[in-house]
Design a protein around this motif. Sequence first.
Motif, PDB file in Angstrom:
ATOM      1  N   ASN A 285       0.846  -1.195   0.000  1.00 55.72           N
ATOM      2  CA  ASN A 285       0.000   0.000   0.000  1.00 55.72           C
ATOM      3  C   ASN A 285       0.885   1.251   0.000  1.00 55.72           C
ATOM      4  O   ASN A 285       1.863   1.317   0.744  1.00 55.72           O
ATOM      5  CB  ASN A 285      -0.909   0.021   1.225  1.00 55.72           C
ATOM      6  CG  ASN A 285      -1.941  -1.079   1.179  1.00 55.72           C
ATOM      7  OD1 ASN A 285      -2.214  -1.654   0.117  1.00 55.72           O
ATOM      8  ND2 ASN A 285      -2.526  -1.406   2.319  1.00 55.72           N
ATOM      9  N   VAL A 286       0.517   2.212  -0.825  1.00 58.97           N
ATOM     10  CA  VAL A 286       1.340   3.420  -0.969  1.00 58.97           C
ATOM     11  C   VAL A 286       0.514   4.655  -0.619  1.00 58.97           C
ATOM     12  O   VAL A 286      -0.579   4.862  -1.144  1.00 58.97           O
ATOM     13  CB  VAL A 286       1.879   3.553  -2.414  1.00 58.97           C
ATOM     14  CG1 VAL A 286       2.713   4.821  -2.554  1.00 58.97           C
ATOM     15  CG2 VAL A 286       2.708   2.325  -2.790  1.00 58.97           C
ATOM     16  N   LEU A 287       1.040   5.444   0.294  1.00 57.80           N
ATOM     17  CA  LEU A 287       0.484   6.766   0.573  1.00 57.80           C
ATOM     18  C   LEU A 287       1.406   7.784  -0.090  1.00 57.80           C
ATOM     19  O   LEU A 287       2.584   7.877   0.244  1.00 57.80           O
ATOM     20  CB  LEU A 287       0.417   7.030   2.082  1.00 57.80           C
ATOM     21  CG  LEU A 287      -0.455   6.079   2.906  1.00 57.80           C
ATOM     22  CD1 LEU A 287      -0.453   6.501   4.376  1.00 57.80           C
ATOM     23  CD2 LEU A 287      -1.882   6.018   2.384  1.00 57.80           C
ATOM     24  N   HIS A 288       0.857   8.536  -1.050  1.00 59.80           N
ATOM     25  CA  HIS A 288       1.652   9.512  -1.779  1.00 59.80           C
ATOM     26  C   HIS A 288       1.066  10.907  -1.579  1.00 59.80           C
ATOM     27  O   HIS A 288       0.269  11.131  -0.665  1.00 59.80           O
ATOM     28  CB  HIS A 288       1.761   9.133  -3.252  1.00 59.80           C
ATOM     29  CG  HIS A 288       0.425   8.960  -3.948  1.00 59.80           C
ATOM     30  ND1 HIS A 288      -0.760   9.388  -3.419  1.00 59.80           N
ATOM     31  CD2 HIS A 288       0.113   8.400  -5.154  1.00 59.80           C
ATOM     32  CE1 HIS A 288      -1.741   9.117  -4.252  1.00 59.80           C
ATOM     33  NE2 HIS A 288      -1.243   8.511  -5.322  1.00 59.80           N
ATOM     34  N   ARG A 289       1.456  11.850  -2.435  1.00 61.46           N
ATOM     35  CA  ARG A 289       1.063  13.239  -2.201  1.00 61.46           C
ATOM     36  C   ARG A 289      -0.442  13.483  -2.320  1.00 61.46           C
ATOM     37  O   ARG A 289      -0.967  14.463  -1.785  1.00 61.46           O
ATOM     38  CB  ARG A 289       1.816  14.173  -3.148  1.00 61.46           C
ATOM     39  CG  ARG A 289       1.835  15.618  -2.626  1.00 61.46           C
ATOM     40  CD  ARG A 289       2.167  16.639  -3.695  1.00 61.46           C
ATOM     41  NE  ARG A 289       3.346  16.287  -4.443  1.00 61.46           N
ATOM     42  CZ  ARG A 289       3.605  16.784  -5.642  1.00 61.46           C
ATOM     43  NH1 ARG A 289       2.761  17.606  -6.232  1.00 61.46           N
ATOM     44  NH2 ARG A 289       4.713  16.432  -6.288  1.00 61.46           N
ATOM     45  N   LEU A 290      -1.148  12.624  -3.007  1.00 65.57           N
ATOM     46  CA  LEU A 290      -2.597  12.780  -3.108  1.00 65.57           C
ATOM     47  C   LEU A 290      -3.338  12.031  -2.012  1.00 65.57           C
ATOM     48  O   LEU A 290      -4.571  12.002  -1.994  1.00 65.57           O
ATOM     49  CB  LEU A 290      -3.103  12.316  -4.484  1.00 65.57           C
ATOM     50  CG  LEU A 290      -3.094  13.410  -5.574  1.00 65.57           C
ATOM     51  CD1 LEU A 290      -1.673  13.801  -5.938  1.00 65.57           C
ATOM     52  CD2 LEU A 290      -3.848  12.954  -6.805  1.00 65.57           C
ATOM     53  N   ARG A 291      -2.598  11.430  -1.077  1.00 65.73           N
ATOM     54  CA  ARG A 291      -3.213  10.708   0.037  1.00 65.73           C
ATOM     55  C   ARG A 291      -2.739  11.207   1.403  1.00 65.73           C
ATOM     56  O   ARG A 291      -3.532  11.311   2.332  1.00 65.73           O
ATOM     57  CB  ARG A 291      -2.927   9.204  -0.098  1.00 65.73           C
ATOM     58  CG  ARG A 291      -3.625   8.565  -1.294  1.00 65.73           C
ATOM     59  CD  ARG A 291      -3.353   7.075  -1.379  1.00 65.73           C
ATOM     60  NE  ARG A 291      -4.182   6.459  -2.400  1.00 65.73           N
ATOM     61  CZ  ARG A 291      -4.171   5.156  -2.688  1.00 65.73           C
ATOM     62  NH1 ARG A 291      -3.349   4.343  -2.018  1.00 65.73           N
ATOM     63  NH2 ARG A 291      -4.962   4.667  -3.627  1.00 65.73           N
ATOM     64  N   VAL A 292      -1.443  11.478   1.525  1.00 67.23           N
ATOM     65  CA  VAL A 292      -0.897  11.878   2.824  1.00 67.23           C
ATOM     66  C   VAL A 292      -1.603  13.105   3.400  1.00 67.23           C
ATOM     67  O   VAL A 292      -2.044  13.083   4.563  1.00 67.23           O
ATOM     68  CB  VAL A 292       0.628  12.106   2.727  1.00 67.23           C
ATOM     69  CG1 VAL A 292       1.162  12.766   4.008  1.00 67.23           C
ATOM     70  CG2 VAL A 292       1.351  10.788   2.483  1.00 67.23           C
ATOM     71  N   PRO A 293      -1.778  14.217   2.649  1.00 67.24           N
ATOM     72  CA  PRO A 293      -2.421  15.395   3.249  1.00 67.24           C
ATOM     73  C   PRO A 293      -3.855  15.124   3.722  1.00 67.24           C
ATOM     74  O   PRO A 293      -4.271  15.630   4.770  1.00 67.24           O
ATOM     75  CB  PRO A 293      -2.404  16.419   2.102  1.00 67.24           C
ATOM     76  CG  PRO A 293      -1.253  15.996   1.249  1.00 67.24           C
ATOM     77  CD  PRO A 293      -1.278  14.502   1.286  1.00 67.24           C
ATOM     78  N   TYR A 294      -4.603  14.339   2.948  1.00 65.62           N
ATOM     79  CA  TYR A 294      -5.976  14.013   3.325  1.00 65.62           C
ATOM     80  C   TYR A 294      -6.001  13.231   4.633  1.00 65.62           C
ATOM     81  O   TYR A 294      -6.811  13.503   5.529  1.00 65.62           O
ATOM     82  CB  TYR A 294      -6.624  13.197   2.206  1.00 65.62           C
ATOM     83  CG  TYR A 294      -8.094  12.923   2.393  1.00 65.62           C
ATOM     84  CD1 TYR A 294      -9.049  13.837   1.964  1.00 65.62           C
ATOM     85  CD2 TYR A 294      -8.531  11.739   2.987  1.00 65.62           C
ATOM     86  CE1 TYR A 294     -10.399  13.590   2.133  1.00 65.62           C
ATOM     87  CE2 TYR A 294      -9.878  11.485   3.164  1.00 65.62           C
ATOM     88  CZ  TYR A 294     -10.814  12.410   2.725  1.00 65.62           C
ATOM     89  OH  TYR A 294     -12.153  12.157   2.904  1.00 65.62           O
ATOM     90  N   ARG A 295      -5.122  12.257   4.745  1.00 65.71           N
ATOM     91  CA  ARG A 295      -5.055  11.465   5.975  1.00 65.71           C
ATOM     92  C   ARG A 295      -4.553  12.307   7.155  1.00 65.71           C
ATOM     93  O   ARG A 295      -4.996  12.112   8.296  1.00 65.71           O
ATOM     94  CB  ARG A 295      -4.149  10.261   5.761  1.00 65.71           C
ATOM     95  CG  ARG A 295      -4.752   9.173   4.875  1.00 65.71           C
ATOM     96  CD  ARG A 295      -5.922   8.508   5.574  1.00 65.71           C
ATOM     97  NE  ARG A 295      -6.418   7.358   4.827  1.00 65.71           N
ATOM     98  CZ  ARG A 295      -7.653   7.252   4.370  1.00 65.71           C
ATOM     99  NH1 ARG A 295      -8.516   8.248   4.560  1.00 65.71           N
ATOM    100  NH2 ARG A 295      -8.036   6.178   3.719  1.00 65.71           N
ATOM    101  N   VAL A 296      -3.643  13.241   6.906  1.00 63.84           N
ATOM    102  CA  VAL A 296      -3.177  14.123   7.981  1.00 63.84           C
ATOM    103  C   VAL A 296      -4.336  14.943   8.533  1.00 63.84           C
ATOM    104  O   VAL A 296      -4.466  15.130   9.748  1.00 63.84           O
ATOM    105  CB  VAL A 296      -2.045  15.032   7.481  1.00 63.84           C
ATOM    106  CG1 VAL A 296      -1.760  16.168   8.475  1.00 63.84           C
ATOM    107  CG2 VAL A 296      -0.775  14.220   7.250  1.00 63.84           C
TER     108      VAL A 296
END
Length: 333
Positions: A285-296
């Motif tokens: 599973n990869v958290l990238h720039r389109l996922r990390v900010p949302y999860r933060v």
Amino acid sequence: MAIELYFPHDEIDARNPNFDLAADYLELTAFFSDQSRSFTKDLINATEIGADDDYDSVDKEMTDREEILSGAVRRIDGRCRALGTAYPFTLDANGDVLSYVGQDTSYGQAAYILSLVLSHLKAVSPILDGSLVYPTEAEIVELRKYFQYFATAALAAEVNGQAWSFGYPRLDKSNFHKKLTEIWGVFRDGILKTSIGAPDRPQDDQIDVFAARIHPDGLPGFLLAAGQVATGNNWRDKSLRGHLQNVFHSRWFGQQPVTPMICYHIIPFARPDDEFFDDCRVLGNVLHRLRVPYRVAEAQRLHAQGIAIEAFDQLTAAVAWVKAYASRGMAAA
């Protein structure tokens, strides 16, 4: 007026244009502009400057450059839809003007800007290299630390549970064995015992973040994630999957845990949709720039509920850096 950034012709004005790179160029231009905006048509102007003049016709040239513009706008629109309020830019209805709206910078927006900057350090991209706003070496060290803390928050939100920033050097200055003992004291699954031949002075044994959603009964079989945080150009060569499956438990446990660990790779980069399938195939599973900010942004709500997320209090310093960095751009413009 805007800071002068390098326009990578060879990747954007190419047979297969890098639309993510074009979108990044517009975002960075808006971020550093004294008016906090960039014009998408500037992509066409930039491609015309320094062009190789190898087009068969003017019509073909204009069609290709319009495709660069429309492709970049599509990527920006996709980022806006994926991230919601964690995306620190807005695009007007006509797709003509990109505006930076993160002046009041939320944690999610700061995570995006930090990721954007890390994506354009000179080992990865030439866009910021040589500019007046290129981060100092000391700042780059701090940015990588901040991203580690954002990654910890993001993985906490991913599992809807608590998280530990395990990567070396650790914020609490603990050594490997002390930190592992602390974490497994919460998990209570498996018995720690260093195996013969294991490294004498391990730092983090490739794991930067642990996150878990533990059941109230305290028994094993819970959601447990282990993540590798990678911010360098060699990020795709640092797969954690095989290490988790074959090494980590047998190296550090006499009685191995029965709860399986889910493998995560956490990166600051934007990835093309098609290539992302293979990223997950190789890395988990990869958290990238389109996922990390949302999860933060989600982690902020978890933290407010009392869920323990290590290093979450460090995110305010990251927000302050982003604000100061934007101001530096405006002052230099």
